[in-house]
Write a protein that holds these residues in place. Sequence first.
Motif, short mmCIF file in Angstrom:
data_model
loop_
_atom_site.label_atom_id
_atom_site.label_comp_id
_atom_site.label_asym_id
_atom_site.label_seq_id
_atom_site.Cartn_x
_atom_site.Cartn_y
_atom_site.Cartn_z
N TRP A 71 1.07 -1.04 -0.38
CA TRP A 71 0.10 0.62 -0.01
C TRP A 71 0.63 1.20 0.00
O TRP A 71 0.69 2.28 -0.74
CB TRP A 71 -0.61 -0.12 0.95
CG TRP A 71 -1.80 0.52 0.94
CD1 TRP A 71 -2.91 1.73 0.74
CD2 TRP A 71 -1.68 1.95 2.14
NE1 TRP A 71 -3.68 2.71 0.96
CE2 TRP A 71 -2.84 3.47 1.85
CE3 TRP A 71 -0.67 2.85 3.51
CZ2 TRP A 71 -3.18 4.25 2.36
CZ3 TRP A 71 -1.28 3.89 3.59
CH2 TRP A 71 -3.11 4.13 3.87
N SER A 91 -7.33 9.65 6.29
CA SER A 91 -8.72 9.52 5.68
C SER A 91 -8.06 8.30 5.17
O SER A 91 -9.62 7.86 4.88
CB SER A 91 -8.93 11.10 4.76
OG SER A 91 -10.11 10.65 3.99
N ALA A 92 -7.47 8.16 3.93
CA ALA A 92 -6.70 7.16 2.91
C ALA A 92 -7.26 6.15 3.88
O ALA A 92 -7.24 5.25 3.29
CB ALA A 92 -5.25 7.68 2.05
N ASP A 111 -1.23 8.66 -1.54
CA ASP A 111 -1.80 9.42 -0.47
C ASP A 111 -1.34 8.41 0.78
O ASP A 111 -2.28 7.36 0.35
CB ASP A 111 -3.67 9.99 -0.94
CG ASP A 111 -3.60 10.25 0.37
OD1 ASP A 111 -3.90 10.68 1.56
OD2 ASP A 111 -5.33 10.70 -0.04
N HIS A 112 -1.18 8.49 1.84
CA HIS A 112 -0.98 7.22 2.70
C HIS A 112 -1.67 8.57 4.39
O HIS A 112 -1.29 7.92 5.43
CB HIS A 112 -0.08 7.60 3.17
CG HIS A 112 0.80 6.34 2.55
ND1 HIS A 112 2.22 6.71 1.73
CD2 HIS A 112 0.54 5.65 1.21
CE1 HIS A 112 2.90 7.01 0.67
NE2 HIS A 112 1.36 5.47 0.17
N SER A 113 -2.80 9.69 4.27
CA SER A 113 -3.23 10.35 5.47
C SER A 113 -4.14 9.40 5.99
O SER A 113 -4.44 7.73 5.63
CB SER A 113 -4.18 11.29 4.54
OG SER A 113 -5.41 10.91 3.94
N GLU A 153 0.32 3.31 -3.15
CA GLU A 153 -0.30 4.79 -3.53
C GLU A 153 0.20 5.53 -2.88
O GLU A 153 1.00 5.68 -1.73
CB GLU A 153 -1.23 4.23 -1.93
CG GLU A 153 -2.87 3.14 -2.02
CD GLU A 153 -3.38 2.82 -3.83
OE1 GLU A 153 -4.05 4.34 -4.18
OE2 GLU A 153 -3.41 2.48 -4.41
N ALA A 165 -10.28 4.63 4.37
CA ALA A 165 -11.83 4.54 3.00
C ALA A 165 -10.63 4.10 1.76
O ALA A 165 -11.60 2.73 0.64
CB ALA A 165 -11.28 6.10 1.80
N GLY A 166 -9.50 3.52 2.66
CA GLY A 166 -8.84 2.36 1.85
C GLY A 166 -8.53 0.96 2.53
O GLY A 166 -10.03 0.00 2.44
#
Length: 220
Positions: free
Chosen positions: A100, A110-111, A106-108, A104, A114-115
């Motif tokens: 991951w 939120s991500a 975006d490792h926030s 990816e 959502a992921g």
Amino acid sequence: MSTALDGLRQKIEQVLAFDQPALSVSVVGDQVMVVGDYFLNDEGSAPAPEGPMATFAVRVLFDPAYPSVEPLVYETGGAIPQGRHLNPNNTCCLGVWEQWLVEETDHSVSAFFAGPFRDYFLSQTHYRLHGEWPFGELPHGLDGIVVAYASVLGIDADKKKVVEHLRVFARPGWPRGHWPCPCGNGRRIRACHKIELANLRTAILPAMAKRMLQRIESPH
């Protein structure tokens, strides 16, 4: 409370405030803990009037070094039986973390929710209803790590070849053209997979390659 911990707590609270009202966030020791009922809602939407697709009792522990350190996710309500993608320490197996991180951008927080987090509980719900995994299924243990890393590298799931590729990326400096190509055909990089390796180098830096090598050599 450290600044890093409090900042992480605030980020997590902001992410969960909109559609996860039954999850509470607090600092426990040197970690941020999320605990309560997780509502599996339709992707990208507010909670539906008829309720979520499924509800799971969870506990999630975030290290202040997130995203370098993978969060520990527990399903605490007994909805997921042993043998259905639970690790030996009873944490939920959300996949191979390095895959991951590499695939990816975006490792926030939120991500993450959502992921990998949502995908895990969506997969569990789908399997319970239909008896199949919607995103496919990685093998357990070392075999799964090899498959995940091979996918990142774009090569066959062969441990020896995966290790050879990671050793190239773990070396300081750009993969030099005179180095043997890690594909194993005996050619030099400049006459073989130069372009492919150059493209991968932007995603797999030496520190990440060393981390992946350590994981594949000590999968537990």
